[in-house]
Design a protein around this motif. Structure first.
Motif, PDB file in Angstrom:
ATOM      1  N   LEU A   1       0.751  -1.243  -0.022  1.00 15.64           N
ATOM      2  CA  LEU A   1      -0.064   0.142  -0.038  1.00 15.64           C
ATOM      3  C   LEU A   1       0.759   1.177  -0.045  1.00 15.64           C
ATOM      4  CD1 LEU A   1      -2.599   1.299   0.197  1.00 15.64           C
ATOM      5  CD2 LEU A   1      -2.562   1.006   2.893  1.00 15.64           C
ATOM      6  N   GLY A   2       1.758   1.329   0.801  1.00 19.96           N
ATOM      7  CA  GLY A   2       2.697   2.312   0.953  1.00 19.96           C
ATOM      8  C   GLY A   2       3.523   2.815  -0.598  1.00 19.96           C
ATOM      9  N   GLU A   3       3.741   1.468  -1.050  1.00 18.37           N
ATOM     10  CA  GLU A   3       4.645   1.872  -2.470  1.00 18.37           C
ATOM     11  C   GLU A   3       3.614   2.161  -3.628  1.00 18.37           C
ATOM     12  OE1 GLU A   3       7.357  -0.612  -5.567  1.00 18.37           O
ATOM     13  OE2 GLU A   3       6.792  -1.794  -3.882  1.00 18.37           O
ATOM     14  N   ALA A   4       2.339   1.774  -3.339  1.00 14.31           N
ATOM     15  CA  ALA A   4       1.401   1.998  -4.263  1.00 14.31           C
ATOM     16  C   ALA A   4       1.226   3.724  -4.268  1.00 14.31           C
ATOM     17  CB  ALA A   4       0.153   1.521  -4.236  1.00 14.31           C
ATOM     18  N   VAL A   5       0.856   4.263  -2.957  1.00 12.46           N
ATOM     19  CA  VAL A   5       0.708   5.567  -3.092  1.00 12.46           C
ATOM     20  C   VAL A   5       1.802   6.444  -3.018  1.00 12.46           C
ATOM     21  CG1 VAL A   5      -1.532   5.269  -1.427  1.00 12.46           C
ATOM     22  CG2 VAL A   5       0.825   5.617  -0.451  1.00 12.46           C
ATOM     23  N   GLY A   6       3.076   6.007  -2.559  1.00 12.93           N
ATOM     24  CA  GLY A   6       4.303   6.711  -2.803  1.00 12.93           C
ATOM     25  C   GLY A   6       4.462   6.841  -4.273  1.00 12.93           C
ATOM     26  N   SER A   7       4.264   5.806  -5.227  1.00 15.03           N
ATOM     27  CA  SER A   7       4.864   5.766  -6.472  1.00 15.03           C
ATOM     28  C   SER A   7       3.568   6.488  -7.333  1.00 15.03           C
ATOM     29  CB  SER A   7       4.613   4.199  -6.969  1.00 15.03           C
ATOM     30  OG  SER A   7       5.789   3.579  -6.232  1.00 15.03           O
ATOM     31  N   TRP A   8       2.570   6.526  -6.845  1.00 14.91           N
ATOM     32  CA  TRP A   8       1.533   7.385  -7.458  1.00 14.91           C
ATOM     33  C   TRP A   8       1.884   8.890  -7.398  1.00 14.91           C
ATOM     34  CZ3 TRP A   8      -2.723   4.150  -4.793  1.00 14.91           C
ATOM     35  CH2 TRP A   8      -2.969   2.951  -5.753  1.00 14.91           C
ATOM     36  N   ALA A   9       2.164   9.199  -6.147  1.00 14.80           N
ATOM     37  CA  ALA A   9       2.357  10.684  -5.889  1.00 14.80           C
ATOM     38  C   ALA A   9       3.818  11.025  -6.895  1.00 14.80           C
ATOM     39  CB  ALA A   9       2.926  10.645  -4.437  1.00 14.80           C
ATOM     40  N   ALA A  10       4.647  10.141  -6.914  1.00 14.41           N
ATOM     41  CA  ALA A  10       5.906  10.423  -7.871  1.00 14.41           C
ATOM     42  C   ALA A  10       5.463  10.522  -9.100  1.00 14.41           C
ATOM     43  CB  ALA A  10       7.007   9.433  -7.726  1.00 14.41           C
ATOM     44  N   VAL A  11       4.531   9.611  -9.720  1.00 14.05           N
ATOM     45  CA  VAL A  11       4.109   9.651 -11.044  1.00 14.05           C
ATOM     46  C   VAL A  11       3.328  11.005 -11.367  1.00 14.05           C
ATOM     47  CG1 VAL A  11       2.415   8.596 -12.681  1.00 14.05           C
ATOM     48  CG2 VAL A  11       4.025   7.275 -11.524  1.00 14.05           C
ATOM     49  N   ILE A  12       2.686  11.541 -10.197  1.00  9.11           N
ATOM     50  CA  ILE A  12       1.856  12.767 -10.670  1.00  9.11           C
ATOM     51  C   ILE A  12       2.830  13.719 -11.036  1.00  9.11           C
ATOM     52  CG2 ILE A  12       0.281  14.160  -9.671  1.00  9.11           C
ATOM     53  CD1 ILE A  12      -1.122  11.761  -8.295  1.00  9.11           C
ATOM     54  N   HIS A  13       3.804  13.881  -9.954  1.00 15.43           N
ATOM     55  CA  HIS A  13       4.832  14.836  -9.933  1.00 15.43           C
ATOM     56  C   HIS A  13       5.633  14.814 -11.398  1.00 15.43           C
ATOM     57  CE1 HIS A  13       8.257  17.371  -9.072  1.00 15.43           C
ATOM     58  NE2 HIS A  13       9.148  16.356  -9.139  1.00 15.43           N
ATOM     59  N   ALA A  14       5.940  13.621 -11.559  1.00 14.16           N
ATOM     60  CA  ALA A  14       6.758  13.432 -13.096  1.00 14.16           C
ATOM     61  C   ALA A  14       5.696  13.580 -14.163  1.00 14.16           C
ATOM     62  CB  ALA A  14       7.139  11.910 -13.268  1.00 14.16           C
ATOM     63  N   SER A  15       4.722  13.705 -14.308  1.00 12.31           N
ATOM     64  CA  SER A  15       3.673  13.998 -15.185  1.00 12.31           C
ATOM     65  C   SER A  15       3.637  15.365 -15.455  1.00 12.31           C
ATOM     66  CB  SER A  15       2.301  13.419 -15.106  1.00 12.31           C
ATOM     67  OG  SER A  15       1.549  14.266 -14.184  1.00 12.31           O
TER      68      SER A  15
END
Length: 143
Positions: free
Chosen positions: A64-78
């Motif tokens: 769960l932590g990896e999912a939300v942390g990765s999503w946050a990084a993907v949003i920033h990268a986008s």
């Protein structure tokens, strides 16, 4: 998260980005509550995510932590027309639970052009912190 074509990705902004759950997220019962560069928040039920002793599985909290942390990084990268890929993750388990719902909140520690770092706090619905996750993602060009 579902793959998007390069043309769609180049137009993404935090306001337009929407997280799509992956197969594991769906099996774990993850629900997205908020999604922005500043915060990604999701919930997950304890039921269905317990280990053999009846406690919330530590691996479920890390996933769960990896999912939300990765999503946050993907949003920033986008916001730069780029993508994010995981580099490192660590978790400290403080407590566990046998029932109820948990909430994971990812907030940025550092948002760079090539690396992001997020802290993810996983709490039980009663407000008790169960786990602290730190995740680092590499920001790279789309290929």
């Amino acid at each position: 998260m579902n793959q998007r074509n390069d043309d769609d990705a180049a137009r993404l902004t935090p306001e337009l980005w929407r997280i799509h759950l992956g197969e594991l997220d769906e099996k774990m019962g993850v629900k997205i509550l908020e999604e922005s560069v500043e915060r990604v928040v999701a919930t997950m039920p304890v039921a269905g995510n317990r280990q053999s002793f009846g406690l919330l599985h530590g691996g479920a909290m890390v996933a769960l932590g990896e999912a939300v942390g990765s999503w946050a990084a993907v949003i920033h990268a986008s916001t730069m027309g780029k993508v994010a890929v995981g580099m490192d993750i660590s978790a400290t388990h403080h407590k566990s639970s046998t029932d109820g719902m948990v909430k994971a909140t990812a907030t940025p520690i550092s948002l760079g052009r090539t690396v992001t770092c997020h802290e993810v706090i996983i709490e039980h619905e009663n407000g008790i912190r169960l786990c602290t996750v730190r995740i680092t993602n590499f920001i790279k060009d789309r290929k």
